[in-house]
Each structure stands twice: as C-alpha cells, then as structure tokens.
Design a protein around this motif. Structure first.
Motif, short mmCIF file in Angstrom:
data_model
loop_
_atom_site.label_atom_id
_atom_site.label_comp_id
_atom_site.label_asym_id
_atom_site.label_seq_id
_atom_site.Cartn_x
_atom_site.Cartn_y
_atom_site.Cartn_z
N ALA A 166 -36.43 -42.46 44.11
CA ALA A 166 -36.94 -43.00 42.85
C ALA A 166 -37.77 -41.99 42.07
N PHE A 167 -38.55 -41.17 42.78
CA PHE A 167 -39.53 -40.31 42.10
C PHE A 167 -39.40 -38.83 42.44
N ASP A 168 -38.42 -38.47 43.25
CA ASP A 168 -38.28 -37.09 43.71
C ASP A 168 -39.60 -36.63 44.35
N ALA A 169 -40.25 -37.55 45.04
CA ALA A 169 -41.55 -37.27 45.65
C ALA A 169 -41.38 -36.92 47.11
N GLY A 170 -42.10 -35.91 47.57
CA GLY A 170 -42.05 -35.51 48.96
C GLY A 170 -43.37 -35.80 49.65
N VAL A 171 -43.46 -35.38 50.89
CA VAL A 171 -44.67 -35.60 51.67
C VAL A 171 -45.24 -34.25 52.10
N ARG A 172 -46.55 -34.13 52.02
CA ARG A 172 -47.27 -32.97 52.53
C ARG A 172 -48.17 -33.44 53.66
N THR A 173 -48.30 -32.62 54.68
CA THR A 173 -49.17 -32.98 55.79
C THR A 173 -50.48 -32.21 55.70
N THR A 174 -51.53 -32.84 56.18
CA THR A 174 -52.85 -32.22 56.22
C THR A 174 -53.61 -32.85 57.37
N ASP A 175 -54.79 -32.34 57.68
CA ASP A 175 -55.56 -32.88 58.78
C ASP A 175 -56.84 -33.51 58.24
N PHE A 176 -56.71 -34.77 57.80
CA PHE A 176 -57.88 -35.51 57.33
C PHE A 176 -58.90 -35.67 58.45
N ALA A 177 -58.43 -35.84 59.70
CA ALA A 177 -59.31 -36.14 60.81
C ALA A 177 -60.27 -34.99 61.11
N LYS A 178 -59.75 -33.77 61.16
CA LYS A 178 -60.58 -32.63 61.54
C LYS A 178 -61.31 -32.00 60.37
N ASP A 179 -60.72 -32.08 59.18
CA ASP A 179 -61.33 -31.41 58.03
C ASP A 179 -61.13 -32.25 56.77
N PRO A 180 -61.81 -33.40 56.65
CA PRO A 180 -61.60 -34.26 55.48
C PRO A 180 -62.00 -33.59 54.17
N GLU A 181 -63.04 -32.76 54.19
CA GLU A 181 -63.45 -32.09 52.95
C GLU A 181 -62.42 -31.05 52.52
N GLY A 182 -61.88 -30.32 53.48
CA GLY A 182 -60.82 -29.37 53.14
C GLY A 182 -59.58 -30.06 52.62
N ALA A 183 -59.25 -31.22 53.22
CA ALA A 183 -58.09 -31.98 52.74
C ALA A 183 -58.34 -32.50 51.32
N ARG A 184 -59.54 -33.00 51.06
CA ARG A 184 -59.88 -33.48 49.71
C ARG A 184 -59.70 -32.37 48.69
N LYS A 185 -60.18 -31.19 49.01
CA LYS A 185 -60.07 -30.07 48.08
C LYS A 185 -58.61 -29.67 47.87
N ALA A 186 -57.80 -29.76 48.92
CA ALA A 186 -56.38 -29.42 48.78
C ALA A 186 -55.66 -30.41 47.88
N VAL A 187 -55.94 -31.71 48.06
CA VAL A 187 -55.33 -32.74 47.20
C VAL A 187 -55.77 -32.54 45.76
N ASN A 188 -57.07 -32.34 45.55
CA ASN A 188 -57.59 -32.15 44.19
C ASN A 188 -57.02 -30.91 43.54
N ALA A 189 -56.87 -29.84 44.31
CA ALA A 189 -56.36 -28.58 43.76
C ALA A 189 -54.93 -28.75 43.26
N LEU A 190 -54.11 -29.51 44.00
CA LEU A 190 -52.73 -29.71 43.55
C LEU A 190 -52.69 -30.54 42.27
N VAL A 191 -53.51 -31.60 42.19
CA VAL A 191 -53.56 -32.40 40.96
C VAL A 191 -54.03 -31.55 39.79
N GLU A 192 -55.02 -30.70 40.02
CA GLU A 192 -55.50 -29.83 38.94
C GLU A 192 -54.39 -28.89 38.48
N GLN A 193 -53.62 -28.37 39.42
CA GLN A 193 -52.49 -27.51 39.06
C GLN A 193 -51.43 -28.29 38.29
N GLN A 194 -51.11 -29.50 38.75
CA GLN A 194 -50.07 -30.30 38.12
C GLN A 194 -50.45 -30.74 36.71
N THR A 195 -51.76 -30.84 36.41
CA THR A 195 -52.21 -31.24 35.08
C THR A 195 -52.70 -30.04 34.27
#
Length: 441
Positions: free
Chosen positions: A168-197
């Motif tokens: 439906a959306f040509d959407a894929g999945v990315r893996t990350t380690d929320f458990a061990k590094d939630p702050e690093g994961a948050r920054k990775a998610v935010n960085a991709l949104v910033e790039q996409q916008t």
C-alpha cells in the motif's frame, strides 16, 4: 522529481507513533548489537495493493471528516493560537497501524477514521490517494511522502502485516535497539524524518518519548513546496491592518493582487455567520489553498460549526471572479501530542493495556503491545512565491453564487481565517489550520 529549494517558502509536516510493550520491564526480548543503529531498510516482497474508484472517493471523504474532527479537537486545546495540522499525514499513519489491530482496538480505529472498508482496503485506498496527489506535478511543485516502520531488533513482525505496508505504501522496516540505547534510537528516527522533510521537521520525538520498553516506531513524513500559479508581486507587499483574535490590531507584511480567482460568499448554515472564501491555485495544476474568512467577530462560531457538508458546499460554490485580494504573510509551527485528541475521537483501547495489536507482532509474542505516544509536528510558510505544508479547513452552509465576472470583489483578509491545502481532484486534505495572528511565529 527534482526538488527546488528556496528560502522564500519551506515547510513540512510529520507524524509519528510509538508503540511499547505494556509490561515495561522484564520482557525478555531478543537483543542485538550494542547501540541503536539505523538498521538496514527491508521491503517485503508484495504486489502493489489497489483500490476501486468508489473506495478512494469514500476514503477521501472520510479523511475530510476526520481532519475536521481533529481540527476541532486541537483548536479546543490551542485556543486563540495559530494552528497547522496534516489530516493526510495522520490518516496515513493510522492506516499503517490499522492492519495490525484486532477486536475492539480495530473497531474503534475504524470508527474514528469514518471508514467502512476493511483494513487492507483502507490502506490500499489511502496509499493510492497519497500517490495520486504526488503525480502530475511540474518543476514548480514538489510533494513527497515517506512512511517508515522501526522495529526492535529481534521483534518477530508478521510478514502479512509487512506485506500490506509494502503493497500500500512502499514502506519498509528498519531495525534498531530501543532496549539498549533508546536515546540513540530516538535520534536515528528523528534524523530520518528531518532528512525526509528536507530539514523542516526536527526532533519529532522529544526527549523521553522513546523508552527501553519501546518495540516499534512508525513515522509518516510529508513535504510540500509549491509556487503559486499567479505569484504575488513583492513590490505590492506592505504593512496592513490585521485584527487578531485576541483583540489587538497589528500591521503584518501583507501581500496584494488583483486577478481572476475562484471565489464564493455566503451566510447562514449552522453558524449563521457571513463568510467569504477564495482559492489560490498552485502551479502544479491540481493542488490549491482555500482561504475561508468569516466576518469580523464570527470566527469562533464559524470554526465550531464547520463540518464536511459545509466545507463541500463552500468548495463546490467557488466560481471564477475578479478579486481584489490582500493576504498577510505567515510562518509558524505546531507541535501536538495527539493521545488525548485521539481518545476523544474514540480510540480509547489502543492506548491501554487491553490494546490488541497482535496483527503486528503475532499472538505468540511474549509482549502485550499498546500505543504510548502519537505526535504530529507541522510547519508552514506562506509568502509571495508560494507555500509549503499549508493546512486549512473551514465551512459554512448557504453558499451563494459568485459575483458576476464584470464585478470586482474585494477580499481584504484583515481578520482570523482558516486555510486548507487539498488535492482538488480528489478532495484529499493535505494540510489544515487557522491563522489568528500572522505576526506570531
């Protein structure tokens, strides 16, 4: 399409949703390499999902109703402030969630979205509407939309669910380690949104939004940059009075032009308030901004009484008219936590430990999954050249015919107004909002 960057108009909207285990500790999840990482983007091998014309028409109408519901809910909390939101961005995000919902969770989500389609049909129709809005644009308009699922390393996301997202959306999945590094994961998610916008939406998830218990994060990033079909001349921009909703009189930089535009005026309906409306087309051909301007003192009643039927009567009544138009320049951002508004719209179970999202991780997963955070951040800039990420909504009944072509109609926007950016072919609402004080950032 190649994007032309400009300092004159830039903006975007992004929405995101975080899903965590209801049990915040002792989940016994599979780990992975230390550190969050961005993970490799993986797409499920799935055919493109399609929908019928009837399903797309019904979904576009449902998106209008949902967008107005959300606007009223947010306007009640934002009060007299400027407001911009993206109905299309949020309905797309929820269309990513719906195929994974079951039981009362799915029923409440379906009711909030005002759809009678199956989750797969709704996802297919939403994806096709999104793609349709992005097609047929020329070098003076760019509309981009990106959807991403982030999953905890080791989480067994169901292949049927991933196939719907891919189809439906040509959407894929990315893996990350929320458990061990939630702050690093948050920054990775935010960085991709910033790039996409294109740098317009920063820090979508704030500090603390992602926890070690987080299992999934889904994001939708929407970016629009479009020149007016008939740009305003900078030489005609100057200070003009604007009467804010708070009762102040200011003199923001205000654009002016005279020309043939689609215009309507009327009164009556639920609010009984007179209003004017004008449509400013973009050079793309099928995207436009509608400005809905209630009479002085009638803004509150107008926005409270706004519904889809009134909005459709207003847009259907627009007709070519010679218009003497003034419009203040404006630029601002709205950052909204949507948990409470979505609960008000009927999505109660999804945020509780009773949530059933087993279509995402499966019945045998050792973790009970629920939604914890739904956020949206939208930004808009409107100037002489054009717009990015504009949102507008507003309507009243009793549309009258436009003035005869030989008569010049005056619409000097010196008071609070609503705006809507939509696909004029389908009615899909991309952005919606209100301007109560154009000088406020």
């Amino acid at each position: 399409m190649r994007i032309r960057r400009s300092r004159r108009a830039a903006g975007a909207a992004a929405v995101a949703l975080a899903v965590t285990a209801a049990v915040l500790a002792g989940c016994g999840r599979g780990g992975g390499a230390a550190g969050a990482g961005t993970g490799e983007l993986k797409l499920a091998g799935a055919p493109v999902l399609t929908s019928t014309d009837q399903q797309r028409t019904a979904t576009a109408g449902a998106d209008q109703v949902f967008g107005l519901d959300l606007y009223r809910a947010l306007a009640a909390t934002h009060g007299d402030n400027n407001l911009v939101l993206s109905p299309s961005g949020l309905t797309t995000l929820l269309a990513l969630v719906l195929p994974g919902a079951r039981g009362s969770t799915a029923q409440e989500l379906t009711a909030a979205l005002h759809t009678e389609l199956t989750p797969e049909q709704y996802a297919a129709a939403t994806g096709e509407l999104d793609r349709g809005a992005r097609t047929g644009l020329d070098g003076k308009a760019a509309l981009e939309q990106s959807d991403t699922l982030w999953a905890q390393q080791g989480l067994p996301v169901q292949q049927d669910y991933l196939a719907v997202l891919a189809g439906a959306f040509d959407a894929g999945v990315r893996t990350t380690d929320f458990a061990k590094d939630p702050e690093g994961a948050r920054k990775a998610v935010n960085a991709l949104v910033e790039q996409q916008t294109h740098g317009q939406v920063k820090d979508l998830f704030g500090p603390g939004a992602v926890q070690p218990s987080t299992l999934l994060a889904l994001t939708d990033a929407l970016y629009l940059k479009a020149d007016w079909a008939q740009p305003f001349k900078p030489a005609q921009t100057g200070p003009r009075e604007f009467h804010t909703l708070a009762g102040r009189t200011e003199q923001p930089p205000t654009m002016a032009q005279e020309g043939r535009l689609r215009y309507a005026a009327g009164s009556g309906g639920i609010t009984g308030q007179p209003w004017q409306a004008v449509e400013l087309p973009y050079a793309s051909g099928h995207l436009a901004m509608d400005l809905l301007v209630p009479a002085q003192g009638g803004f509150d009643a107008f926005r409270r009484g706004l519904d889809q039927a009134q909005l459709q009567r207003i847009t259907a009544g627009l007709a070519d008219t010679e218009v003497d138009l003034t419009l203040p320049k404006f630029a601002f951002e709205t950052d909204s936590n949507l948990n409470d508004p979505l609960v008000q719209l009927g999505m109660r179970t999804a945020f509780t430990p009773s949530a059933d999202l087993t279509g995402i991780a499966g019945h045998d997963a050792p973790w009970r999954v629920r939604l914890t955070t739904v956020v949206q951040k939208a930004r808009i800039t409107v100037d002489e050249q054009g717009t990015v990420a504009a949102a507008g909504s507003g309507a009243v009944a009793g549309v009258s015919a436009a003035a005869p072509a030989a008569t010049r109609t005056e619409l000097h926007i010196d008071r609070p107004f609503l705006f809507l950016i939509r696909d004029t072919g389908t009615g899909l609402p991309l952005f919606l909002g209100q301007v109560t004080d154009p000088a406020a950032g």
